[in-house]
Design a protein around this motif. Structure first.
Motif, mmCIF file in Angstrom:
data_model
loop_
_atom_site.group_PDB
_atom_site.id
_atom_site.type_symbol
_atom_site.label_atom_id
_atom_site.label_comp_id
_atom_site.label_asym_id
_atom_site.label_seq_id
_atom_site.Cartn_x
_atom_site.Cartn_y
_atom_site.Cartn_z
ATOM 1 N N ARG A 102 -55.117 -14.562 -79.839
ATOM 2 C CA ARG A 102 -55.500 -15.695 -80.696
ATOM 3 C C ARG A 102 -56.720 -15.354 -81.542
ATOM 4 O O ARG A 102 -56.790 -15.717 -82.717
ATOM 5 C CB ARG A 102 -55.779 -16.934 -79.853
ATOM 6 C CG ARG A 102 -54.536 -17.642 -79.371
ATOM 7 C CD ARG A 102 -54.844 -18.986 -78.787
ATOM 8 N NE ARG A 102 -55.705 -18.915 -77.616
ATOM 9 C CZ ARG A 102 -55.286 -18.749 -76.379
ATOM 10 N NH1 ARG A 102 -54.004 -18.639 -76.126
ATOM 11 N NH2 ARG A 102 -56.141 -18.705 -75.384
ATOM 12 N N ARG A 103 -57.678 -14.650 -80.976
ATOM 13 C CA ARG A 103 -58.887 -14.292 -81.729
ATOM 14 C C ARG A 103 -58.612 -13.277 -82.821
ATOM 15 O O ARG A 103 -59.391 -13.159 -83.767
ATOM 16 C CB ARG A 103 -59.961 -13.752 -80.786
ATOM 17 C CG ARG A 103 -60.558 -14.839 -79.926
ATOM 18 C CD ARG A 103 -61.610 -14.288 -79.019
ATOM 19 N NE ARG A 103 -62.204 -15.350 -78.218
ATOM 20 C CZ ARG A 103 -63.072 -15.150 -77.257
ATOM 21 N NH1 ARG A 103 -63.472 -13.934 -76.962
ATOM 22 N NH2 ARG A 103 -63.554 -16.166 -76.578
ATOM 23 N N LYS A 125 -55.443 -14.480 -88.212
ATOM 24 C CA LYS A 125 -56.154 -14.995 -89.382
ATOM 25 C C LYS A 125 -56.518 -16.447 -89.120
ATOM 26 O O LYS A 125 -55.912 -17.119 -88.288
ATOM 27 C CB LYS A 125 -55.289 -14.886 -90.623
ATOM 28 C CG LYS A 125 -55.090 -13.448 -91.056
ATOM 29 C CD LYS A 125 -54.309 -13.368 -92.340
ATOM 30 C CE LYS A 125 -54.145 -11.931 -92.768
ATOM 31 N NZ LYS A 125 -53.379 -11.813 -93.993
ATOM 32 N N GLU A 126 -57.521 -16.927 -89.819
ATOM 33 C CA GLU A 126 -58.125 -18.240 -89.553
ATOM 34 C C GLU A 126 -57.108 -19.371 -89.445
ATOM 35 O O GLU A 126 -57.127 -20.126 -88.481
ATOM 36 C CB GLU A 126 -59.154 -18.569 -90.639
ATOM 37 C CG GLU A 126 -59.948 -19.822 -90.385
ATOM 38 C CD GLU A 126 -60.930 -19.706 -89.236
ATOM 39 O OE1 GLU A 126 -61.357 -20.750 -88.732
ATOM 40 O OE2 GLU A 126 -61.271 -18.580 -88.845
ATOM 41 N N ASP A 127 -56.207 -19.513 -90.407
ATOM 42 C CA ASP A 127 -55.273 -20.638 -90.385
ATOM 43 C C ASP A 127 -54.317 -20.562 -89.198
ATOM 44 O O ASP A 127 -54.068 -21.563 -88.523
ATOM 45 C CB ASP A 127 -54.504 -20.730 -91.704
ATOM 46 C CG ASP A 127 -53.742 -19.454 -92.038
ATOM 47 O OD1 ASP A 127 -54.130 -18.379 -91.551
ATOM 48 O OD2 ASP A 127 -52.758 -19.547 -92.805
ATOM 49 N N ARG A 134 -54.901 -18.873 -86.411
ATOM 50 C CA ARG A 134 -55.715 -18.936 -85.193
ATOM 51 C C ARG A 134 -55.982 -20.378 -84.787
ATOM 52 O O ARG A 134 -55.879 -20.737 -83.611
ATOM 53 C CB ARG A 134 -57.048 -18.208 -85.408
ATOM 54 C CG ARG A 134 -57.916 -18.175 -84.164
ATOM 55 C CD ARG A 134 -59.253 -17.511 -84.430
ATOM 56 N NE ARG A 134 -60.015 -18.150 -85.488
ATOM 57 C CZ ARG A 134 -60.724 -19.272 -85.339
ATOM 58 N NH1 ARG A 134 -60.756 -19.878 -84.188
ATOM 59 N NH2 ARG A 134 -61.383 -19.779 -86.352
ATOM 60 N N ILE A 135 -56.297 -21.225 -85.745
ATOM 61 C CA ILE A 135 -56.577 -22.633 -85.446
ATOM 62 C C ILE A 135 -55.346 -23.305 -84.846
ATOM 63 O O ILE A 135 -55.438 -24.037 -83.860
ATOM 64 C CB ILE A 135 -57.059 -23.368 -86.715
ATOM 65 C CG1 ILE A 135 -58.447 -22.848 -87.107
ATOM 66 C CG2 ILE A 135 -57.094 -24.874 -86.503
ATOM 67 C CD1 ILE A 135 -58.920 -23.317 -88.452
ATOM 68 N N GLU A 142 -54.847 -21.967 -81.256
ATOM 69 C CA GLU A 142 -55.841 -22.498 -80.320
ATOM 70 C C GLU A 142 -55.541 -23.945 -79.950
ATOM 71 O O GLU A 142 -55.674 -24.334 -78.797
ATOM 72 C CB GLU A 142 -57.247 -22.365 -80.906
ATOM 73 C CG GLU A 142 -57.765 -20.955 -80.877
ATOM 74 C CD GLU A 142 -59.144 -20.806 -81.495
ATOM 75 O OE1 GLU A 142 -59.644 -21.784 -82.087
ATOM 76 O OE2 GLU A 142 -59.705 -19.712 -81.378
#
Length: 78
Positions: A24-25, A28-30, A32-33, A36
């Motif tokens: 998950r880390r 990419k940001e989108d 990953r959110i 999570e």
């Protein structure tokens, strides 16, 4: 052949949790959110069986927290 997680002395559930968090880390940001949020919603339950009967049901998150508290080392005061 010994599995890497057994050789490291951790349970399979802990191994999966660590691998999932690392994956998950790395997203990419989108993505990953989204991942999570999905993982926070999962509430895995388990029960210890004895003599063919299920014992008390626990959530995995509460069991992990209890195990962490039990295994936490305290620093002696000077």
């Amino acid at each position: 052949m010994v599995f890497a997680w057994k050789a490291a002395g951790i349970t399979y559930n802990r191994y999966i949790a660590v691998a999932s968090r690392a994956l998950r880390r790395s997203l990419k940001e989108d993505k990953r959110i989204i991942a999570e949020r999905r993982s926070e919603a999962a509430d895995i339950k388990f029960a210890k069986w004895s003599n063919g009967k299920a014992g008390e049901t626990h959530t995995l998150s509460s069991a992990n927290a209890a195990a962490a508290a039990e295994n936490a080392t305290t620093v002696p005061s000077s």
